[in-house]
Design a protein around this motif. Structure first.
Motif, PDB file in Angstrom:
ATOM      1  N   UNK A   1     -23.998  41.795 -14.860  1.00  0.00           N
ATOM      2  CA  UNK A   1     -23.339  43.131 -15.616  1.00  0.00           C
ATOM      3  C   UNK A   1     -22.121  43.294 -14.994  1.00  0.00           C
ATOM      4  N   UNK A   2     -21.852  43.189 -13.639  1.00  0.00           N
ATOM      5  CA  UNK A   2     -20.522  43.613 -13.195  1.00  0.00           C
ATOM      6  C   UNK A   2     -19.449  42.625 -13.773  1.00  0.00           C
ATOM      7  N   UNK A   3     -19.692  41.301 -13.724  1.00  0.00           N
ATOM      8  CA  UNK A   3     -19.042  40.110 -14.383  1.00  0.00           C
ATOM      9  C   UNK A   3     -18.547  40.686 -15.600  1.00  0.00           C
TER      10      UNK A   3
ATOM     11  N   UNK B   1     -15.841  43.155 -16.093  1.00  0.00           N
ATOM     12  CA  UNK B   1     -14.585  42.603 -15.847  1.00  0.00           C
ATOM     13  C   UNK B   1     -14.029  41.780 -16.657  1.00  0.00           C
ATOM     14  N   UNK B   2     -14.946  40.850 -17.272  1.00  0.00           N
ATOM     15  CA  UNK B   2     -14.155  39.844 -18.181  1.00  0.00           C
ATOM     16  C   UNK B   2     -15.011  39.810 -19.648  1.00  0.00           C
ATOM     17  N   UNK B   3     -15.762  40.627 -19.886  1.00  0.00           N
ATOM     18  CA  UNK B   3     -16.489  40.723 -21.001  1.00  0.00           C
ATOM     19  C   UNK B   3     -15.741  41.331 -22.245  1.00  0.00           C
ATOM     20  N   UNK B   4     -16.229  41.476 -23.352  1.00  0.00           N
ATOM     21  CA  UNK B   4     -15.738  42.278 -24.614  1.00  0.00           C
ATOM     22  C   UNK B   4     -14.382  43.042 -24.398  1.00  0.00           C
ATOM     23  N   UNK B   5     -14.745  44.230 -23.837  1.00  0.00           N
ATOM     24  CA  UNK B   5     -13.766  45.052 -23.716  1.00  0.00           C
ATOM     25  C   UNK B   5     -12.804  45.175 -22.495  1.00  0.00           C
ATOM     26  N   UNK B   6     -13.433  44.263 -21.393  1.00  0.00           N
ATOM     27  CA  UNK B   6     -13.007  44.137 -19.938  1.00  0.00           C
ATOM     28  C   UNK B   6     -13.170  45.605 -19.419  1.00  0.00           C
ATOM     29  N   UNK B   7     -12.269  45.771 -18.255  1.00  0.00           N
ATOM     30  CA  UNK B   7     -12.236  46.960 -17.756  1.00  0.00           C
ATOM     31  C   UNK B   7     -11.634  48.268 -18.685  1.00  0.00           C
ATOM     32  N   UNK B   8     -10.474  47.765 -19.320  1.00  0.00           N
ATOM     33  CA  UNK B   8     -10.210  49.078 -20.299  1.00  0.00           C
ATOM     34  C   UNK B   8     -11.117  49.571 -21.273  1.00  0.00           C
TER      35      UNK B   8
ATOM     36  N   UNK C   1     -12.636  57.471 -16.235  1.00  0.00           N
ATOM     37  CA  UNK C   1     -13.354  56.203 -16.675  1.00  0.00           C
ATOM     38  C   UNK C   1     -12.742  55.017 -16.108  1.00  0.00           C
ATOM     39  N   UNK C   2     -11.357  54.823 -15.662  1.00  0.00           N
ATOM     40  CA  UNK C   2     -10.938  53.667 -14.998  1.00  0.00           C
ATOM     41  C   UNK C   2     -11.394  53.398 -13.677  1.00  0.00           C
ATOM     42  N   UNK C   3     -11.390  54.598 -12.908  1.00  0.00           N
ATOM     43  CA  UNK C   3     -11.978  54.360 -11.522  1.00  0.00           C
ATOM     44  C   UNK C   3     -13.414  54.080 -11.573  1.00  0.00           C
ATOM     45  N   UNK C   4     -14.262  54.770 -12.561  1.00  0.00           N
ATOM     46  CA  UNK C   4     -15.688  54.125 -12.631  1.00  0.00           C
ATOM     47  C   UNK C   4     -16.022  52.882 -13.244  1.00  0.00           C
ATOM     48  N   UNK C   5     -15.154  52.340 -14.037  1.00  0.00           N
ATOM     49  CA  UNK C   5     -15.287  50.956 -14.584  1.00  0.00           C
ATOM     50  C   UNK C   5     -15.073  50.088 -13.322  1.00  0.00           C
ATOM     51  N   UNK C   6     -13.947  50.265 -12.591  1.00  0.00           N
ATOM     52  CA  UNK C   6     -13.771  49.124 -11.459  1.00  0.00           C
ATOM     53  C   UNK C   6     -14.996  49.429 -10.537  1.00  0.00           C
ATOM     54  N   UNK C   7     -15.409  50.646 -10.082  1.00  0.00           N
ATOM     55  CA  UNK C   7     -16.259  50.897  -9.218  1.00  0.00           C
ATOM     56  C   UNK C   7     -17.517  50.286  -9.450  1.00  0.00           C
ATOM     57  N   UNK C   8     -17.998  50.592 -10.768  1.00  0.00           N
ATOM     58  CA  UNK C   8     -19.430  50.143 -11.269  1.00  0.00           C
ATOM     59  C   UNK C   8     -19.371  48.590 -11.139  1.00  0.00           C
ATOM     60  N   UNK C   9     -18.164  47.906 -11.815  1.00  0.00           N
ATOM     61  CA  UNK C   9     -18.240  46.377 -11.827  1.00  0.00           C
ATOM     62  C   UNK C   9     -18.119  45.913 -10.670  1.00  0.00           C
TER      63      UNK C   9
END
Length: 175
Positions: A25-27, A30-37, A51-59
């Protein structure tokens, strides 16, 4: 095969399955469809800002907790990561949908969190880095039993509730 070996193998199987599922899920973040953005936009839309902070922290947390549990390294800590992640996911995304996963409810979140915490009680088992690195260490008792269980639950709840209290701002209801 004796009982202890079967239990250790069962713990290994459960740890690796849960851990690699979470790491995947974390991978994907980072690297799936929409990536981090794309993940960041989704986090913003559910009220986890920024959102950017939480995307990075969650992943990052999903990968670290997943791999930590899979290899059985300081097992109560990655188990706590599962609790925090699944509490936030259940509250922000799935709570309004009820319990059952078929209606996008929080059932799956509960199962992942409880399974991870349940590993912290007996410990990671003989086939783990905990056993290899810390067997006989003065703090080994913290990695299983009531200590391991309470660390996993307590640290996980503090992390999840803290994240929600500090960052979660429910989106305004429309309609």
């Amino acid at each position: 095969m004796n009982y202890d070996t079967a239990v250790d193998f069962g713990l290994l199987l459960l740890r690796v399955t849960l851990g690699l599922t979470m790491a995947a899920h974390g991978y994907n973040k980072f690297f799936g469809g929409g990536r981090i953005p794309g993940t960041a936009g989704w986090f913003d839309s559910i009220g986890m800002k920024p959102g950017l902070f939480h995307a990075r922290v969650a992943a990052s947390t999903e990968i670290a907790a997943g791999l930590g549990l899979a290899v059985g390294l300081l097992t109560p800590i990655p188990a706590a990561g599962f609790v925090a992640l699944m509490l936030v996911a259940a509250w922000t995304v799935h709570r309004a949908n009820g319990f059952f996963i078929v209606k996008e409810g929080w059932e799956y979140n509960l199962i992942l969190a409880v399974a991870a915490v349940s590993i912290a009680a007996p410990g990671a088992g003989r086939y783990s880095l905990d056993h290899l690195l810390f067997s006989g260490a003065s703090f080994e008792h913290l990695l299983h039993g009531w200590c391991g269980l309470l660390i996993a639950i307590g640290l996980g709840l503090v992390g999840g509730i803290g994240q929600l209290a500090i960052f979660y701002r429910p989106p305004a209801k429309t309609g």
